[in-house]
Design a protein around this motif. Structure first.
Motif, PDB file in Angstrom:
ATOM      1  N   SER A   1       1.709  58.159  88.041  1.00  9.00           N
ATOM      2  CA  SER A   1       1.586  59.483  87.421  1.00  9.00           C
ATOM      3  C   SER A   1       0.760  59.399  86.140  1.00  9.00           C
ATOM      4  CB  SER A   1       2.972  60.055  87.087  1.00  9.00           C
ATOM      5  OG  SER A   1       3.691  60.320  88.267  1.00  9.00           O
TER       6      SER A   1
ATOM      7  N   ASN B   1      17.769  68.074  77.002  1.00 12.47           N
ATOM      8  CA  ASN B   1      17.635  68.615  78.354  1.00 12.47           C
ATOM      9  C   ASN B   1      18.397  67.704  79.325  1.00 12.47           C
ATOM     10  OD1 ASN B   1      16.492  69.138  81.017  1.00 12.47           O
ATOM     11  ND2 ASN B   1      14.934  70.337  79.952  1.00 12.47           N
ATOM     12  N   PRO B   2      19.496  68.198  79.907  1.00 16.06           N
ATOM     13  CA  PRO B   2      20.351  67.317  80.726  1.00 16.06           C
ATOM     14  C   PRO B   2      19.624  66.726  81.930  1.00 16.06           C
ATOM     15  CG  PRO B   2      20.983  69.626  80.964  1.00 16.06           C
ATOM     16  CD  PRO B   2      20.012  69.574  79.837  1.00 16.06           C
ATOM     17  N   TYR B   3      18.641  67.458  82.478  1.00 21.63           N
ATOM     18  CA  TYR B   3      17.903  66.936  83.631  1.00 21.63           C
ATOM     19  C   TYR B   3      17.000  65.774  83.223  1.00 21.63           C
ATOM     20  CZ  TYR B   3      19.435  71.217  85.914  1.00 21.63           C
ATOM     21  OH  TYR B   3      20.183  72.223  86.450  1.00 21.63           O
ATOM     22  N   PHE B   4      16.361  65.913  82.076  1.00 18.72           N
ATOM     23  CA  PHE B   4      15.495  64.831  81.597  1.00 18.72           C
ATOM     24  C   PHE B   4      16.334  63.609  81.229  1.00 18.72           C
ATOM     25  CE2 PHE B   4      12.137  68.095  79.940  1.00 18.72           C
ATOM     26  CZ  PHE B   4      11.787  68.380  81.253  1.00 18.72           C
TER      27      PHE B   4
ATOM     28  N   PRO C   1      10.918  52.206  92.914  1.00 18.61           N
ATOM     29  CA  PRO C   1      10.221  53.457  93.262  1.00 18.61           C
ATOM     30  C   PRO C   1       9.912  54.340  92.055  1.00 18.61           C
ATOM     31  CG  PRO C   1      12.498  53.443  94.083  1.00 18.61           C
ATOM     32  CD  PRO C   1      12.190  52.054  93.651  1.00 18.61           C
ATOM     33  N   LEU C   2      10.846  54.461  91.113  1.00 19.13           N
ATOM     34  CA  LEU C   2      10.613  55.354  89.970  1.00 19.13           C
ATOM     35  C   LEU C   2       9.549  54.805  89.039  1.00 19.13           C
ATOM     36  CD1 LEU C   2      14.119  56.644  88.854  1.00 19.13           C
ATOM     37  CD2 LEU C   2      12.383  57.745  90.268  1.00 19.13           C
TER      38      LEU C   2
ATOM     39  N   GLN D   1      19.125  62.744  82.574  1.00 17.47           N
ATOM     40  CA  GLN D   1      19.507  62.133  83.855  1.00 17.47           C
ATOM     41  C   GLN D   1      18.385  61.222  84.390  1.00 17.47           C
ATOM     42  OE1 GLN D   1      20.626  65.228  86.699  1.00 17.47           O
ATOM     43  NE2 GLN D   1      19.765  64.028  88.358  1.00 17.47           N
ATOM     44  N   ASN D   2      17.144  61.678  84.272  1.00 14.47           N
ATOM     45  CA  ASN D   2      16.024  60.858  84.736  1.00 14.47           C
ATOM     46  C   ASN D   2      15.829  59.621  83.866  1.00 14.47           C
ATOM     47  OD1 ASN D   2      15.397  62.289  86.995  1.00 14.47           O
ATOM     48  ND2 ASN D   2      13.718  63.461  86.087  1.00 14.47           N
TER      49      ASN D   2
ATOM     50  N   SER E   1       7.181  52.762  89.789  1.00 12.55           N
ATOM     51  CA  SER E   1       5.886  52.846  90.477  1.00 12.55           C
ATOM     52  C   SER E   1       5.345  54.272  90.433  1.00 12.55           C
ATOM     53  CB  SER E   1       6.024  52.418  91.938  1.00 12.55           C
ATOM     54  OG  SER E   1       6.609  51.142  92.018  1.00 12.55           O
ATOM     55  N   PHE E   2       6.244  55.238  90.645  1.00 11.45           N
ATOM     56  CA  PHE E   2       5.850  56.652  90.607  1.00 11.45           C
ATOM     57  C   PHE E   2       5.354  57.029  89.206  1.00 11.45           C
ATOM     58  CE2 PHE E   2       6.739  61.105  89.746  1.00 11.45           C
ATOM     59  CZ  PHE E   2       6.202  61.742  90.848  1.00 11.45           C
ATOM     60  N   LEU E   3       6.101  56.609  88.188  1.00  8.92           N
ATOM     61  CA  LEU E   3       5.721  56.929  86.807  1.00  8.92           C
ATOM     62  C   LEU E   3       4.391  56.277  86.439  1.00  8.92           C
ATOM     63  CD1 LEU E   3       8.720  56.725  84.342  1.00  8.92           C
ATOM     64  CD2 LEU E   3       7.278  58.686  84.893  1.00  8.92           C
TER      65      LEU E   3
ATOM     66  N   LEU F   1       4.746  62.843  80.534  1.00  6.85           N
ATOM     67  CA  LEU F   1       4.741  63.603  81.785  1.00  6.85           C
ATOM     68  C   LEU F   1       5.207  65.041  81.555  1.00  6.85           C
ATOM     69  CD1 LEU F   1       4.248  63.045  84.810  1.00  6.85           C
ATOM     70  CD2 LEU F   1       6.670  62.512  85.025  1.00  6.85           C
ATOM     71  N   TYR F   2       6.265  65.203  80.766  1.00  8.03           N
ATOM     72  CA  TYR F   2       6.820  66.543  80.555  1.00  8.03           C
ATOM     73  C   TYR F   2       6.157  67.257  79.375  1.00  8.03           C
ATOM     74  CZ  TYR F   2      10.547  64.596  83.501  1.00  8.03           C
ATOM     75  OH  TYR F   2      11.258  64.004  84.509  1.00  8.03           O
TER      76      TYR F   2
ATOM     77  N   LEU G   1       7.996  59.516  80.100  1.00  9.65           N
ATOM     78  CA  LEU G   1       8.650  60.801  80.366  1.00  9.65           C
ATOM     79  C   LEU G   1       8.169  61.891  79.412  1.00  9.65           C
ATOM     80  CD1 LEU G   1      12.362  59.872  81.250  1.00  9.65           C
ATOM     81  CD2 LEU G   1      10.469  60.395  82.785  1.00  9.65           C
TER      82      LEU G   1
END
Lengths: 293, 293
Positions: free
Chosen positions: A284, A201-204, A276-277, A206-207, A279-281, A190-191, A187
């Motif tokens: 990425s 960061n509340p969105y990060f 799915p997550l 959450q992920n 695999s996506f990461l 990526l960010y 993460l």
């Protein structure tokens, strides 16, 4: 004075060879003759608040002599195959401090009777061939994979500036570090943010939580909540650090994504669990490696 | 000469007010008086291979007069609420060319009898208050949401340099664009790459495909394979473009993620379908918005 080999001249190799040479008769084995010569002349410089200079013995790995009481293998997991001939042949006790779980597969091939595992909680950044920045102070956790704990005893009595701590359960120990690496490294890479931003960061955040749920499905962690708390504490303690994966992407493009996320994906495939997550990461980071290289 | 209003002085507002003033009596309504004055003095500059200069009428939106035969609303979806009083009151035919599906919710509140929808396939980048770079040539697809198609006829006979094309099914038309926006925008913004890289990098392509499967679960696309082919073609045709979402993150931090991915997440919640990737992407972009703002 006991003889200790440190294999690998990266950030961790320099850090361990430096500090441990205060108490052990250390030989550092580097990939290249150039690096060995540079360290012979200038020593290892460990930069923290002040600079410390250490002068262990140093040789290129090509002239490895099997004579230490213990060898600490500090290479990254994806570099291990290059020194497998040496590792396979040695009878010395070996301590592996790689991230992830992929290196476990090769341990059975070793002849050494005493094999140990460790996880590193230090932050270290190599500045040049003989200088390392000790960015975050932590512990080295060690455990027995096979053999006798006694070979670790002198490390365990080592000074408090660079402590070693014994753990009974190597698998718990490695899994604990693995979860931290999975939640923090990809993460932040990526960010492109420092570790602490994942908390702020509340969105990060959450992920990170969503990712933990997927990891838990596969690894069946004993206590998800305390695991998450532990990850948040590490993020807080290392808030200004750029994770090794972020650094790797920015420097040379090769990361430890296979050792870290790749391992969990293999487990998931074996157990037929959808991820799915993860695999996506994984894709990425592999894609970004390709882009940056 | 028919009177045409263009509402909004962003990249699309400048592009449409510029080109259409060749054939219509255009009035461009800008957010600020400063921008209106600048355009009065210097005209609109459209930069393609050569530079074209146009001199439509121009006024600040605060002095809006309800008199055109048709008004094209070019604001982004998240800016529409600021001009809702004007939109609600007008009886003129309105053409909305926003991305996503979120603006559909407010159409019922309008009194206008003739409401049209459009999707824009042009690449446009605003360089300053009176200059727009026409980066990619495309069409404007238009369809009837309610009312009479005849109000669109003079647009549909407009010249081939800036063509308008009629589509029978507004929902199909918007969904087609939505899928492109979902697959291309968040990924290019996350990886910070030009559109073409999604095609060239096998890992990114794999993630685009995984994302399409999730979108299909929610939106039940008629033909997934031809949809994917269409997305790949758009990526190829716009390979050197930086997507609007990537530009938005780099410029001001606000993106159209709510109008694009947010819409699909609401649909998924309504249908009780799990969408781990779309949720992850949504939180990633919201988190990056927060970071960049």
């Amino acid at each position: 004075m006991e003889k200790l080999d440190v294999i690998g001249g990266g950030s961790l190799g320099l850090l361990y060879a430096g500090y441990l040479s205060e108490q052990w008769d250390v030989t550092l084995y580097t990939k290249t003759e150039e690096q060995a010569n540079a360290i012979k002349q200038k020593g290892i410089l460990v930069y923290k608040e002040a600079s410390l200079r250490f002068f262990p013995k140093v040789k290129p790995i090509s002239s490895y002599v099997d004579k230490g009481h213990l060898a600490i293998v500090t290479l990254k997991e994806y570099q291990l195959s290059s020194i497998m001939p040496i590792l396979k042949a040695t009878c010395r006790p070996l301590l592996f401090i790689q991230n992830g779980m992929n290196h476990l597969k090769m341990l059975d091939k070793l002849t050494a009777e005493n094999v140990f595992l460790g996880v590193v909680e230090h932050g270290a950044l190599r500045l040049n061939e003989n200088t390392v920045h000790h960015k975050g102070e932590g512990k080295t956790k060690v455990s027995v994979w096979r053999g006798e704990k006694t070979f670790l005893s002198s490390l365990l009595t080592y000074n408090k500036q660079f402590p070693f701590v014994y753990e009974d359960d190597w698998k718990e120990m490695l899994l604990g570090k693995l979860v931290i690496n999975i939640l923090v490294n990809p993460l932040t890479a990526l960010y492109k943010v420092e570790n602490g931003v994942l908390l702020e960061n509340p969105y990060f955040l959450q992920n990170m939580r969503a990712l933990l749920n997927e990891v838990h499905n596969v690894l069946e962690l004993k206590d998800v909540e305390s695991t998450f708390k532990n990850v948040l504490t590490i993020c807080k303690n290392t808030k200004d650090n750029r994770s090794s994966m972020l650094q790797d992407l920015q420097n040379k493009g090769i990361t430890e994504i296979d050792a870290i996320v790749g391992y969990v994906l293999e487990e998931a495939e074996r157990k037929k669990i959808e991820t799915p997550l993860l695999s996506f990461l994984y894709a990425s980071i592999k894609g970004l490696e390709k882009g940056e290289s």
